[in-house]
Design a protein around this motif. Structure first.
Motif, PDB file in Angstrom:
ATOM      1  N   ALA A  64       0.829  -1.214   0.000  1.00  0.00           N
ATOM      2  CA  ALA A  64       0.000   0.000   0.000  1.00  0.00           C
ATOM      3  C   ALA A  64       0.857   1.256   0.000  1.00  0.00           C
ATOM      4  N   VAL A  65       1.968   1.240   0.737  1.00  0.00           N
ATOM      5  CA  VAL A  65       2.863   2.403   0.774  1.00  0.00           C
ATOM      6  C   VAL A  65       3.628   2.530  -0.536  1.00  0.00           C
ATOM      7  N   LEU A  66       4.163   1.424  -1.034  1.00  0.00           N
ATOM      8  CA  LEU A  66       4.976   1.477  -2.251  1.00  0.00           C
ATOM      9  C   LEU A  66       4.156   1.805  -3.495  1.00  0.00           C
ATOM     10  N   SER A  67       2.869   1.509  -3.487  1.00  0.00           N
ATOM     11  CA  SER A  67       2.028   1.830  -4.632  1.00  0.00           C
ATOM     12  C   SER A  67       1.383   3.207  -4.508  1.00  0.00           C
ATOM     13  N   GLY A  68       1.582   3.877  -3.389  1.00  0.00           N
ATOM     14  CA  GLY A  68       1.055   5.224  -3.226  1.00  0.00           C
ATOM     15  C   GLY A  68      -0.351   5.284  -2.672  1.00  0.00           C
ATOM     16  N   ARG A  69      -0.902   4.156  -2.234  1.00  0.00           N
ATOM     17  CA  ARG A  69      -2.253   4.172  -1.673  1.00  0.00           C
ATOM     18  C   ARG A  69      -2.277   4.638  -0.228  1.00  0.00           C
ATOM     19  N   ARG A  70      -1.150   4.516   0.453  1.00  0.00           N
ATOM     20  CA  ARG A  70      -1.041   4.975   1.845  1.00  0.00           C
ATOM     21  C   ARG A  70       0.233   5.793   1.978  1.00  0.00           C
ATOM     22  N   PRO A  71       0.267   6.748   2.904  1.00  0.00           N
ATOM     23  CA  PRO A  71       1.481   7.536   3.092  1.00  0.00           C
ATOM     24  C   PRO A  71       2.551   6.729   3.827  1.00  0.00           C
TER      25      PRO A  71
END
Length: 162
Positions: A64-71
């Motif tokens: 989620a972080v690496l795909s930009g969905r979460r900070p």
């Protein structure tokens, strides 16, 4: 014309057969330690998620972080050492935002996740991330602290960014 037979109710205090299914004379076990709601008489069990381990949880959060969905800061309490700095360099520079649905943009999913336990309190894990027909390799190390919580200690990403 069909005739209906009335249902008979079974006393909840009788305990003669040893079963707890429909038509049973044994009371249903409810309360702490039971997953059956009060009043439920059948034997079906709710489908429970299989406990797969902390490496699956971290793989989902890292994706989620690496795909930009979460900070990136959503994992600040779950990382130690240089892992947070590695996440900052690997994550997209754009702030996460709600993206409109786009057929051309495929969302990445975890295609497989595994682990190796080199010793107590350490998990070296990997995940294959599929974005359409592209695969990306994600490797990370988890260490268990004195409070028994798992924290990410290192992250590596090989291949195209998810």
């Amino acid at each position: 014309m069909t005739t209906r037979t009335p249902r008979t109710t079974v006393s909840a205090t009788a305990n003669t057969t040893g079963s707890t299914g429909p038509g049973s004379t044994r009371p249903a076990r409810t309360g702490p330690g039971s997953t059956r709601p009060p009043g439920r008489q059948d034997r079906r069990r709710p489908s429970a998620a299989v406990h797969r381990g902390p490496h699956h949880w971290f793989a989902e959060r890292l994706l989620a972080v690496l795909s930009g969905r979460r900070p990136v800061h959503s994992l600040i309490g779950h990382t130690i050492g240089p892992a947070y700095d590695q996440l900052i360099t690997l994550a997209p520079a754009d702030p996460p935002r709600e993206r409109p649905y786009d057929v051309r943009r495929l969302s990445p999913v975890i295609h497989g996740c595994g682990r190796f336990v080199p010793g107590p309190g350490v998990i070296e894990a990997f995940a294959r991330i599929a974005t359409g027909d592209r695969l990306t390799a994600l490797a990370f190390r988890l260490e268990q602290g004195p409070d028994l919580r798992w924290r990410c200690a290192a992250v590596e990403l090989h291949g195209p960014r998810p």
